[in-house]
Design an enzyme around this catalytic site. Structure first.
Site, short mmCIF file in Angstrom:
data_model
loop_
_atom_site.label_atom_id
_atom_site.label_comp_id
_atom_site.label_asym_id
_atom_site.label_seq_id
_atom_site.Cartn_x
_atom_site.Cartn_y
_atom_site.Cartn_z
N ARG A 28 -12.15 1.57 -0.95
CA ARG A 28 -11.07 2.49 -1.31
C ARG A 28 -11.38 3.23 -2.62
NH1 ARG A 28 -4.69 1.05 -0.23
NH2 ARG A 28 -4.59 2.65 1.35
N PRO A 63 4.20 -6.34 1.37
CA PRO A 63 4.61 -6.34 2.78
C PRO A 63 5.74 -7.35 3.04
CG PRO A 63 2.51 -7.49 2.50
CD PRO A 63 2.87 -6.93 1.17
N THR A 64 6.38 -7.21 4.19
CA THR A 64 7.39 -8.20 4.58
C THR A 64 6.66 -9.50 4.92
OG1 THR A 64 8.73 -6.41 5.45
CG2 THR A 64 9.30 -8.62 6.19
N GLU A 82 9.50 4.28 -7.27
CA GLU A 82 9.02 5.59 -6.82
C GLU A 82 9.97 6.11 -5.76
OE1 GLU A 82 7.74 6.07 -3.65
OE2 GLU A 82 7.67 3.99 -2.96
N LYS A 123 16.69 1.57 -5.93
CA LYS A 123 15.60 1.94 -5.03
C LYS A 123 15.89 1.46 -3.59
CE LYS A 123 11.65 2.57 -3.22
NZ LYS A 123 10.63 3.21 -2.89
N LYS A 134 17.96 14.53 11.25
CA LYS A 134 17.15 14.95 12.39
C LYS A 134 16.98 13.75 13.33
CE LYS A 134 13.70 18.07 13.75
NZ LYS A 134 14.35 18.53 14.93
N SER A 147 15.47 11.44 16.05
CA SER A 147 14.04 11.22 16.32
C SER A 147 13.86 9.96 17.15
CB SER A 147 13.28 11.09 15.01
OG SER A 147 13.63 9.86 14.37
N GLY A 167 12.79 7.45 16.07
CA GLY A 167 13.03 6.31 15.18
C GLY A 167 12.27 6.48 13.88
N CYS A 218 8.51 1.91 3.81
CA CYS A 218 9.65 1.56 2.94
C CYS A 218 10.95 1.24 3.64
CB CYS A 218 9.91 2.71 1.97
SG CYS A 218 8.76 2.71 0.61
N LYS A 249 11.34 -2.18 5.42
CA LYS A 249 11.08 -3.26 4.46
C LYS A 249 12.21 -3.36 3.43
CE LYS A 249 8.26 -2.71 1.05
NZ LYS A 249 7.06 -2.34 0.29
C1 UDX Z 1 10.93 7.21 1.89
C2 UDX Z 1 11.91 7.86 0.89
O1 UDX Z 1 12.29 9.17 1.38
C3 UDX Z 1 11.27 7.95 -0.48
O2 UDX Z 1 12.19 8.49 -1.42
C4 UDX Z 1 10.86 6.55 -0.90
O3 UDX Z 1 10.35 6.53 -2.18
C5 UDX Z 1 9.88 5.97 0.11
O4 UDX Z 1 10.50 5.95 1.39
P1 UDX Z 1 8.83 8.03 3.31
O5 UDX Z 1 8.96 6.73 4.02
O6 UDX Z 1 7.50 8.42 2.79
O7 UDX Z 1 9.82 8.08 2.04
O8 UDX Z 1 9.30 9.22 4.30
P2 UDX Z 1 10.71 9.84 4.71
O9 UDX Z 1 10.58 11.31 4.63
O10 UDX Z 1 11.84 9.25 4.00
O11 UDX Z 1 10.82 9.48 6.26
C6 UDX Z 1 10.96 8.15 6.73
C7 UDX Z 1 11.06 8.13 8.24
O12 UDX Z 1 12.30 8.68 8.69
C8 UDX Z 1 9.97 8.95 8.95
O13 UDX Z 1 9.51 8.25 10.06
C9 UDX Z 1 10.69 10.21 9.34
O14 UDX Z 1 10.09 10.84 10.44
C10 UDX Z 1 12.07 9.66 9.68
N1 UDX Z 1 13.13 10.68 9.60
C11 UDX Z 1 13.42 11.27 8.42
C12 UDX Z 1 13.85 11.02 10.74
O15 UDX Z 1 13.60 10.49 11.83
N2 UDX Z 1 14.85 11.95 10.64
C13 UDX Z 1 15.16 12.57 9.47
O16 UDX Z 1 16.09 13.40 9.45
C14 UDX Z 1 14.42 12.21 8.31
P1 ADP Z 2 1.53 1.41 -1.35
O1 ADP Z 2 2.04 2.25 -0.21
O2 ADP Z 2 2.62 0.56 -1.95
O3 ADP Z 2 0.79 2.19 -2.37
P2 ADP Z 2 -1.01 0.39 -0.30
O4 ADP Z 2 -1.25 -0.72 0.65
O5 ADP Z 2 -1.36 1.79 0.11
O6 ADP Z 2 0.53 0.31 -0.72
O7 ADP Z 2 -1.78 0.13 -1.68
C1 ADP Z 2 -1.78 -1.06 -2.39
C2 ADP Z 2 -3.18 -1.31 -2.97
O8 ADP Z 2 -3.10 -2.42 -3.88
C3 ADP Z 2 -4.25 -1.68 -1.94
O9 ADP Z 2 -5.30 -0.74 -2.01
C4 ADP Z 2 -4.72 -3.09 -2.37
O10 ADP Z 2 -6.11 -3.27 -2.22
C5 ADP Z 2 -4.35 -3.12 -3.84
N1 ADP Z 2 -4.18 -4.48 -4.42
C6 ADP Z 2 -3.44 -5.51 -3.96
N2 ADP Z 2 -3.51 -6.58 -4.78
C7 ADP Z 2 -4.32 -6.22 -5.81
C8 ADP Z 2 -4.79 -6.88 -7.02
N3 ADP Z 2 -4.41 -8.13 -7.33
N4 ADP Z 2 -5.61 -6.19 -7.84
C9 ADP Z 2 -5.98 -4.91 -7.55
N5 ADP Z 2 -5.58 -4.24 -6.45
C10 ADP Z 2 -4.75 -4.87 -5.59
#
Ligand code: UDX
Ligand code: ADP
Length: 464
Positions: free
Chosen positions: A40, A94-95, A162, A222, A269, A271, A273, A278, A281
């Protein structure tokens, strides 16, 4: 206190883009993103910017500007921790897939490992910022580990959730609705740490958009924000089923209610699903926390959002089977899209995975085309479900990089992701290649019904 060096542990979908933007907006701060995953980090350092491990519109430009100047990607975790005054923890949570809270609680083992590593390495005071999505009170667990195992140095723990959505991460980071910073504002050391992080964001975010709260409010905000957003999607999806039975059109209903300024137009919207790392979880976390305090009604209330979402995915697959004369055995079904939404290569919890799983159980052959998702990722997603052997997944799922090829001799197309390019396809050409009658199941309501029906397709959208 002025921050001059930041370290971020975890170079994923959150850590990578967030740090790239901090580095671009704050050239005076050295930002080092570290990860244990060597491949990565190598990809983040690749000269070919199309090889970055995260696909996000605009990300490559930000990385191109800052990388090598004040943005660095490295596997030297200890060194980066040692040098930084502020450390972001942005590892995956993760969960849990085992033990107590299985399927619900967040697995905090990566967070704990980070905390222990920081405690071991740090020789002077550090501000530790939790950036991963975490259950309420994680900050206090991190603090306890740091205080009890550290070398006697001072740690301040901040929560800085975030809110970026994938696919629009750079835009969301450039002009956030708000930045939330939780800290121990009752002590002067805590207040100083909060101010230090406020100052970092104030380089480009207006001060009135930077909110400071206590740590627990920040953590809970959050989870609550994501639960509310997901709830809107499940609410409109529940109405989509009713629309299909009654002759109402869910797009019309969404538009009509969205114009009520108290409701608002976003996240309505319908969809196949929601997916993503996020929503599910965070709600499961909320449910788990509520249950652990004995608040069963609260837990059940939020769990229903997930139940509705699972139902929507299942219903979509069932509708395909029913429409194709109650059998998809041996039939080719083409999936357009595999990512959980457009403009990302992330597939975590994507509806496509579950719809594919149901159809594979009915012995369908599936062809997949996604503009950004790699073949190996699709197979890994299916293998992870553990429903059938990798061998079987490989034999029954055909992944191609040409949408027209993917649709050849297919009985039906299922649109799983709302990629814009799907709207620009030559649908006559696709129709000519398919078996007849040719069906389209539009899980995102993005295609033009009239145009497709004129060509001869049998077109079915969600909620009408
Ligand atoms: C979400 C939150 O929006 C963001 O603020 C948080 O920090 C992380 O989680 P993300 O999961 O990246 O972001 O995408 P998001 O745009 O929220 O969409 C989530 C899911 O809902 C997607 O699968 C999207 O397609 C779906 N969705 C969204 C719908 O089906 N209908 C909608 O109207 C909006
Ligand atoms: P997110 O969507 O929260 O950013 P990701 O799975 O994309 O989640 O990224 C998390 C990253 O954290 C992975 O690349 C993983 O390798 C890294 N990671 C997990 N544990 C450690 C650790 N102890 N030290 C450094 N990196 C780590």
């Amino acid at each position: 206190m002025k921050i001059s060096k930041i370290c971020c542990i975890g170079a994923g979908y959150v850590g990578g883009p967030t740090m790239a933007v901090i580095a671009q907006k704050c050239p005076q701060i050295q930002v080092t993103v570290v990860d244990l995953n060597e491949a990565r980090i190598a990809a983040w350092n690749d000269n070919d910017l199309t090889k970055l491990p995260v696909y996000e519109p605009g990300l490559a430009d930000v990385v191109a500007e800052a990388r090598g100047r004040n943005l660095f990607f490295s596997t030297e975790v200890d060194k980066a921790i040692d040098e930084a005054e502020m450390i972001f923890i942005s590892v995956n949570t993760p969960t849990k897939t085992y033990g107590i809270g299985k399927g619900m609680a967040a697995d905090l083992k990566y967070i704990e490992l980070c905390a222990r590593q920081i405690a071991r390495v740090a020789k002077d005071s550090k501000i530790v910022v939790e950036k991963s999505t975490l259950p309420v009170r994680t900050a206090s667990a991190i603090k306890s580990i740091l205080d009890h195992t550290g070398n006697g140095v001072q740690f301040q723990i901040l929560s800085n959730p975030e809110f970026l959505a994938e696919g629009t991460a750079i835009e969301d980071l450039f002009t956030p609705d708000r930045v939330l910073i939780g800290g121990e504002t009752a002590t002067s050391e805590g207040q100083k740490a909060v101010n230090a992080l406020v100052d970092v964001y104030a380089n480009w975010v207006p001060k009135d958009k930077i909110l400071t709260t206590n740590v627990w409010s920040s953590e809970l905000s959050k989870l609550t924000a994501n639960a509310f957003l997901a709830q809107r999607v499940s609410s409109i999806n529940s109405i989509s089923e009713l629309c299909e039975r009654t002759g109402a059109n869910v797009n019309e209903v969404a538009k009509a209610i969205g114009l009520d300024s108290r409701i608002g137009a976003k996240f309505l919207k319908a969809s196949v699903g929601f997916g993503g790392s996020c929503f599910q979880k965070d709600i499961l976390n909320l449910v788990y926390i509520a249950k652990s305090y004995g608040l069963d009604e609260v837990a059940d209330y939020w769990e229903q959002v997930i139940i509705m979402n699972d139902h929507q995915k299942r219903r979509f697959a069932d509708n395909i089977i029913k429409t194709l004369y109650n059998t998809v055995s041996g039939k080719k079904i083409t999936f357009l899209g595999w990512a959980f939404k457009k403009d990302t290569n992330d597939t975590r919890e994507s509806a496509a995975i579950y719809v594919a799983d149901y159809l594979l159980n009915e012995q369908a052959n599936i062809a997949v085309f996604d503009p950004k998702v790699q073949e190996q990722q699709i197979l890994t997603d299916l293998d992870y479900l553990n429903t059938r052997s990798s061998e079987e997944n490989k034999n029954n799922v055909d992944i191609t990089n040409d949408p027209y090829q993917a649709c050849k001799d297919s009985h039906a197309i299922a649109v799983l992701t709302e990629w814009d390019e799907f709207k620009t396809y030559d649908w006559q050409k696709i129709y000519d290649r398919m078996l007849k009658p040719a069906f389209i199941f539009d899980g995102r309501n993005i295609l033009n019904k009239e145009e497709l029906e004129k060509i001869g397709f049998i077109y079915k959208a969600i909620g009408s």
